[in-house]
Design a protein around this motif. Sequence first.
Motif, mmCIF file in Angstrom:
data_model
loop_
_atom_site.group_PDB
_atom_site.id
_atom_site.type_symbol
_atom_site.label_atom_id
_atom_site.label_comp_id
_atom_site.label_asym_id
_atom_site.label_seq_id
_atom_site.Cartn_x
_atom_site.Cartn_y
_atom_site.Cartn_z
ATOM 1 N N THR A 101 0.877 -1.044 -0.413
ATOM 2 C CA THR A 101 0.204 -0.255 0.265
ATOM 3 C C THR A 101 0.882 1.547 0.171
ATOM 4 O O THR A 101 0.620 2.301 -1.060
ATOM 5 C CB THR A 101 -0.699 -0.119 1.135
ATOM 6 O OG1 THR A 101 -1.443 -1.092 1.325
ATOM 7 C CG2 THR A 101 -1.947 0.738 0.805
ATOM 8 N N GLY A 109 3.551 1.681 -3.366
ATOM 9 C CA GLY A 109 2.222 1.658 -4.299
ATOM 10 C C GLY A 109 1.827 2.885 -4.821
ATOM 11 O O GLY A 109 1.493 3.869 -5.309
ATOM 12 N N TYR A 110 1.068 3.469 -3.289
ATOM 13 C CA TYR A 110 0.421 5.182 -3.422
ATOM 14 C C TYR A 110 1.379 5.799 -3.707
ATOM 15 O O TYR A 110 1.290 7.210 -3.917
ATOM 16 C CB TYR A 110 -0.477 4.911 -1.663
ATOM 17 C CG TYR A 110 -1.888 4.352 -2.096
ATOM 18 C CD1 TYR A 110 -2.989 5.244 -2.981
ATOM 19 C CD2 TYR A 110 -2.616 3.624 -1.572
ATOM 20 C CE1 TYR A 110 -3.901 4.458 -2.958
ATOM 21 C CE2 TYR A 110 -2.497 2.570 -2.052
ATOM 22 C CZ TYR A 110 -4.192 3.376 -2.910
ATOM 23 O OH TYR A 110 -5.334 2.676 -2.979
ATOM 24 N N GLU A 148 4.560 5.623 -4.819
ATOM 25 C CA GLU A 148 4.952 5.586 -6.021
ATOM 26 C C GLU A 148 3.838 6.959 -7.142
ATOM 27 O O GLU A 148 4.061 7.140 -8.310
ATOM 28 C CB GLU A 148 4.958 4.520 -7.220
ATOM 29 C CG GLU A 148 6.620 3.782 -5.966
ATOM 30 C CD GLU A 148 6.825 2.814 -6.682
ATOM 31 O OE1 GLU A 148 7.753 1.748 -6.048
ATOM 32 O OE2 GLU A 148 6.273 2.400 -7.838
ATOM 33 N N THR A 149 2.161 6.240 -6.942
ATOM 34 C CA THR A 149 0.842 6.858 -7.771
ATOM 35 C C THR A 149 1.178 8.299 -7.075
ATOM 36 O O THR A 149 0.842 9.166 -8.889
ATOM 37 C CB THR A 149 0.025 5.536 -7.327
ATOM 38 O OG1 THR A 149 -0.059 4.490 -6.988
ATOM 39 C CG2 THR A 149 -1.058 6.648 -7.902
ATOM 40 N N TRP A 179 -1.453 14.120 -10.648
ATOM 41 C CA TRP A 179 -2.952 13.777 -10.026
ATOM 42 C C TRP A 179 -4.061 15.750 -9.859
ATOM 43 O O TRP A 179 -3.733 15.810 -8.865
ATOM 44 C CB TRP A 179 -2.986 13.102 -9.362
ATOM 45 C CG TRP A 179 -2.225 11.661 -9.158
ATOM 46 C CD1 TRP A 179 -1.142 11.714 -9.129
ATOM 47 C CD2 TRP A 179 -3.487 10.298 -9.828
ATOM 48 N NE1 TRP A 179 -0.813 10.005 -9.736
ATOM 49 C CE2 TRP A 179 -2.579 9.686 -9.790
ATOM 50 C CE3 TRP A 179 -4.726 9.997 -10.274
ATOM 51 C CZ2 TRP A 179 -2.144 8.392 -10.706
ATOM 52 C CZ3 TRP A 179 -4.255 8.757 -10.911
ATOM 53 C CH2 TRP A 179 -3.419 7.982 -10.737
ATOM 54 N N ILE A 237 -7.801 12.715 -5.567
ATOM 55 C CA ILE A 237 -7.011 11.653 -5.580
ATOM 56 C C ILE A 237 -5.112 11.420 -4.646
ATOM 57 O O ILE A 237 -4.953 11.005 -4.626
ATOM 58 C CB ILE A 237 -6.857 11.578 -7.322
ATOM 59 C CG1 ILE A 237 -7.997 11.384 -7.265
ATOM 60 C CG2 ILE A 237 -5.636 9.983 -7.108
ATOM 61 C CD1 ILE A 237 -7.996 10.460 -9.343
ATOM 62 N N GLU A 259 -6.816 11.515 -1.169
ATOM 63 C CA GLU A 259 -6.282 9.693 -0.578
ATOM 64 C C GLU A 259 -5.039 9.626 -1.075
ATOM 65 O O GLU A 259 -5.591 8.004 -0.175
ATOM 66 C CB GLU A 259 -7.058 9.719 -2.456
ATOM 67 C CG GLU A 259 -7.910 8.288 -1.665
ATOM 68 C CD GLU A 259 -9.025 7.736 -3.258
ATOM 69 O OE1 GLU A 259 -9.241 7.916 -4.420
ATOM 70 O OE2 GLU A 259 -8.919 6.241 -3.361
ATOM 71 N N ASN A 319 -3.927 6.968 2.345
ATOM 72 C CA ASN A 319 -3.751 5.489 2.573
ATOM 73 C C ASN A 319 -2.152 5.144 2.890
ATOM 74 O O ASN A 319 -1.724 4.105 3.636
ATOM 75 C CB ASN A 319 -3.788 4.943 0.388
ATOM 76 C CG ASN A 319 -5.405 4.331 0.836
ATOM 77 O OD1 ASN A 319 -5.854 3.545 1.072
ATOM 78 N ND2 ASN A 319 -6.144 4.939 -0.608
#
Lengths: 496, 126
Positions: A280, A283-284, A286-287, A293, A297, A300, A304
């Motif tokens: 988690t 992933g977040y 890197e996202t 965004w 987002i 968000e 997370n």
Amino acid sequence: MSMLETERTVLYAEGISKSFVGIVALQDATLSLRRGEVHALLGVDGSGKSTLVKILSGVIAPDSGRVYVNGREVSISTPRIAQSLGIGAVHQEVRLVPFMSVVDNVLLDYAPQKRLFMLPLIDWQKIEAAAQDALDLLKMSLDLDEKAHNLSWAEQQIAKIVKALAAKPRILLLDEPAYGLSDAESSGLFRAIRLLASRGTSVLYVSPQLSEFPSIADRVTILKEGKTLGTMLADEADARSVVELLVAETSQAMAIRESDRQRREFVSLVSHELRTPLATIRGYAETVMSRPWSEDIRQECLQNIASGCERLTELVDNLLDMSSLEKGTLRIEKEPVSLPEIARQVTLSRWRRMPKTHDIVMWFPPDFPVVRADPKRIEQVLNNLLDNAVKYCLDVETITVSGTVDEENDMVIVTVQDQGVGIVPEHQVRIFERFYRVPNLEIANVEGSGLGLAICKGIIECHGGKIWVKSSPGKGSAFSFSLPLHSDRLHGHGAE
Amino acid sequence: MTKILVVEDDRSLARLAQLNLEAEGYDVTICHEGRQAIADLQTNVPDLVLLDLRLPTSVSGWDVLTYLRQDHRLRAVPVVILSAFAHDQDKKQAAAAGANVYLVKPFGIEELLACVRGLLGGASEA
């Protein structure tokens, strides 16, 4: 030893220890042999049976321990001394002298005094008669003039027994004498042993097999890893109790292996539990960096990441608690606490964090006694039980937190009752084990470290209390824990 | 539009996959448990499945994988395993059961997207 025991005991060995270049063969072994009894010495290979027989027959000297024959302490430093004390032995690996006849071999044991000078005076007829007597006793036949190296294995074994018997020992030590004998020969041997015993000879019968002893033994001593585990009457020594004695220590070894396996599994499970929140966070993170965004987002993603960190922290905290519990170093700082008050605070803070979740109803009798406990730890337990109640619910439901006083046992009991999926009986005991999860639960979204209940159990037990569950599948579960009242109630807050 | 089914019980990870795959232009469906996934697969044939192996109910990720490989309509659909089980044994078992790629958590987002693009023949449709 009682007087009666002393009278009947012909050989008593106590505290016998022997090591061979650092390997312990015998450790504080004790053995008593009564007049006219057949005494089975049981143990697996390497348990020290042969070493004990060799010590008692003067082949090897013990490192420590005492031996008494007919109530007198003796030092059996050589086989000759053993023989003069009336002790005869059939050893496992001691061979006959190959190029000598059976009678010559018998002679070796039979003529005790200064053989070299006495040789011309040896009564060969008498020796042969003694050997023949022994064979008759065994109801076997053997060519006594045959050279030992011409004999079969079984014949050699019989010759060894004949050799021991011909000396007419009062104490006969037989180390696996039936090894290599046919069934018929074995039963002939057993018959002879019983007959000898009925004539007053004491026989120690060493056997690696459990099935051999009951027919002939009066008493049984179990040897395990150099220690005598105990002696019992053969009547009482059914195969089960013998196996239980033999297995008792093996199960310790098994427990060590099992804990090894659990440790490996634990590491594997911990790494598994760490990977999900790590996924988690990574992933977040890197996202959020990868694209322009929207602000929503981005928020968000960051949230997370934060909750992933929270989960990791919780897991690490739990692991630390678990480790402290196992080492017995979990710090419990007891003070007088009001359990209804802790329950109220826990419920309130949960309600603040998650306003829309479940209804929690509290029910504590007025004047609920103050107990001595660590408020932080009790809070942790209650939170954990409430987490579980919420996790394993079916729908929106009511959770009840209640308290009762068990005057009889001087305990208070707190129960967290849900209306969730419930737990089938077979899993009810195991759910307090670390990482145990009820398999195939028909419910989604269940996550956690798998340590929560194990920690709760540890915390409550550190307080001198107990934790348990009552549950029926489909109707819900009630987790209860008890805490001792002791005399703290009398002192109340004033005690601190 | 290229359809991707994400079967993952952890909500934040499922949402993570959804965010990134939708940003790449894929049509994403999420299932949090195995039974729901199989129900979805009975009516829909996705172009790719992201599958977690440990799912909370009696229908595990392995069951979903088996179902995918037994159904003639779904046999060719590429499957990417997302798992926290990192042992080679698990990877081999998954490959034997018909998984195309096995990603161990925590996986990189670029790694995931590259793998999806690769399996879909590099054609991401906007």
